[in-house]
Design an enzyme around this catalytic site. Structure first.
Site, PDB file in Angstrom:
ATOM      1  N   LYS A   1      55.154 -95.093-101.650  1.00  0.00           N
ATOM      2  CA  LYS A   1      54.480 -96.165-100.908  1.00  0.00           C
ATOM      3  C   LYS A   1      55.267 -97.464-101.033  1.00  0.00           C
ATOM      4  O   LYS A   1      55.812 -97.769-102.093  1.00  0.00           O
ATOM      5  CB  LYS A   1      53.051 -96.336-101.434  1.00  0.00           C
TER       6      LYS A   1
ATOM      7  N   SER B   1      44.799 -97.768 -97.538  1.00  0.00           N
ATOM      8  CA  SER B   1      46.055 -98.352 -97.106  1.00  0.00           C
ATOM      9  C   SER B   1      47.245 -97.405 -97.263  1.00  0.00           C
ATOM     10  O   SER B   1      48.329 -97.673 -96.745  1.00  0.00           O
ATOM     11  CB  SER B   1      46.310 -99.634 -97.913  1.00  0.00           C
TER      12      SER B   1
ATOM     13  N   SER C   1      42.176 -96.349-101.443  1.00  0.00           N
ATOM     14  CA  SER C   1      43.372 -96.287-100.587  1.00  0.00           C
ATOM     15  C   SER C   1      44.240 -95.054-100.767  1.00  0.00           C
ATOM     16  O   SER C   1      45.178 -94.847-100.004  1.00  0.00           O
ATOM     17  CB  SER C   1      44.232 -97.541-100.794  1.00  0.00           C
TER      18      SER C   1
END
Length: 489
Positions: A77, A152, A176
């Site tokens: 990420k 996210s 997330s």
């Protein structure tokens, strides 16, 4: 069958038998990304030259020095800093930022013999639940490209679901990792707060953020969590506690385990499909010998407002460092210091980030601190106590991961209250700091649904044990989106 349909254990066997090499696996990842990422849009930056060189080195490692993840590709990420590989947090503010050090989690990936092939998309500074808040691109759900992958960590979940890499790292502040894992039909674990070092994770809300793995199977998830866990002197919130072999807990036996089904997680606002999928999951768990009873977590209804006050307050503080002076984006044509701050932050941050900064600044301001921030902290304690009380009787608590399946791109982006409500079932876990996993448990109109399994502090082993037993008794994890099935090696 595609190469990344295999589990980590199966890929290791192929490597051991020299039926495939780490270089070939890395090539496969980049080939796959090149084929489908134009549609999925999961990756922001690729690390092709360095990844291939690293793979060649790993192919020369003696067999007795190889761990369960040796030579396998991974995506990271874009809020986890990676030395020499651009880290932007999907924000204009950090465009072109080239870190000079690795996050501890990134270093542990290297130590485990994994190959970082690139950085995956996310909501800007991890603020959002659909990956529509990225400055650079909107990631699509591989099951239906018209739908969001969640957020996210939407890029992390979509990359695994689309078969671009076998696993990724995400971060979870209020759901997330788990929510996008549910939307994309993969496995996502939010570990206990303090289990995995946050050093090098660009902070959103420091008391809530936690790095965790997203994979296709529970076993792969357990391998990856073992690899990235452990005490870190660079992180003051990192716990000095033994890291168990999580994969050893995957016995398939859950006879006699007591499982609480959170009544609030099946109440108003939860869609019928999600509710029915969890009820079906309960029957599976009972057939495996578990004892399932209803349990109340009475302060769940207060978790959502408490979370947004606390997380936004911490974000207001954490993001103050992006001021146009020290690093990051800097506005041009500035005449004085005040304008530099205003213009840089106005141009560098997106609307969602600015909204949360404003909310957090308000909550921390004189005259409002006691009424909002302090009260939210008290609610957080009540939410944590709900779980403490539940775990006096039950080994795990279960419920849906999300009220519904994924929604269409653009459908909720202008409705922040509805968007925030999608996290109502995941947020309490972050407030309490306990571990939780999302695993596939059904479908609604062709889109995946997730089952959430929540455990005691630092008892990820029991969470994995329950999740694995359910996974082995069902076939949801074996189903794959057409965009993945169409890829042939």
């Amino acid at each position: 069958m595609t190469l990344f349909n295999h589990s980590a254990k199966e890929l290791q066997q192929l490597l051991h038998n020299k039926e495939v090499s780490a270089v070939e696996l890395t090539d496969e990842a980049f080939r796959r990304i090149g084929k489908v990422d134009g549609d999925v849009k999961a990756f922001l930056a690729l690390n092709e030259e360095q990844a291939k060189a690293r793979a060649a080195e790993l192919d020369n490692t003696p067999a007795d020095q190889r761990g369960p993840l040796h030579g396998l590709p991974v995506g990271v990420k874009d809020n986890i800093v990676t030395q020499g590989l651009e880290t932007t947090c999907a924000s204009r503010m950090l465009g072109g930022f080239d870190p000079i050090y690795n996050a501890t989690a990134a270093t542990k990936l290297d130590d485990a013999g994994l190959i970082t092939v690139g950085k995956v998309n996310m909501d800007e500074f991890a603020m959002g639940g659909s990956t529509e808040n990225s400055y650079y691109k909107k990631t699509a759900n591989p099951w239906n490209l018209d739908y969001v992958p969640g957020g996210s960590s939407g890029g992390s979940a979509a990359a695994v679901a689309a078969g671009e890499v076998p696993f990724t790292l995400g971060s979870d502040t209020g759901g997330s990792i788990r929510q996008p894992a549910a939307y994309c039909g993969v496995v996502g674990m939010k570990p206990t707060y303090g289990r995995v070092s946050r050093y090098g994770l660009v902070a959103f809300a420091s008391s809530l953020d936690q790095i965790g793995p997203i994979t296709r199977t529970v076993e792969d998830n357990a391998f990856l969590l073992s690899a990235i866990s452990g005490h870190d002197p660079y992180d003051s919130t990192s716990f000095d506690i033994e890291v168990p072999d999580f994969a050893s807990a995957l016995t398939g036996d859950i006879k006699g385990l007591k499982i609480g089904i959170a009544s609030e997680y099946l109440g108003e606002g939860v869609g019928e499909a999600s509710r029915n999928a969890v009820k079906d999951a309960i029957k599976v768990l009972e057939s495996l010998g578990a004892e399932v009873e209803e349990v109340s977590l009475p302060h769940t209804k207060y978790a959502l407002p408490a979370y947004y006050l606390l997380s936004s307050s911490e974000a207001s503080s954490n993001l103050a460092r992006f001021d146009g002076i020290r690093y990051g984006y800097r506005a041009e044509g500035i005449e004085n210091l005040e304008d530099l701050y205003k213009q840089t932050r106005s141009e560098g941050f997106g609307d969602e980030v600015k909204t949360r900064i404003m909310l957090g600044t308000f909550a921390l301001s004189s005259g409002f601190y006691d009424a909002y921030y302090k009260k939210a902290q008290k609610v957080r304690t009540l939410v944590r106590d709900d779980f403490t009380n539940a775990f006096e009787k039950y080994d795990v608590v279960i419920g849906p991961t999300s009220p519904t399946a994924a929604f269409k791109i653009g459908e909720q982006i202008d409705d922040p209250l509805t968007m925030y409500a999608n996290d109502i079932l995941t947020i309490p876990v972050n407030l309490a700091g306990v571990p939780a996993i999302s695993i596939p448990c059904g479908f609604d109109n062709g889109l995946p649904l997730g089952l959430q399994v929540i455990g005691r502090h630092f008892d990820e082993s029991t969470v994995y044990r329950v999740a694995h037993a359910f996974e082995q008794a069902t076939d949801f994890h074996k189903r794959m989106p057409e965009i993945r099935e169409g890829l042939e090696r």
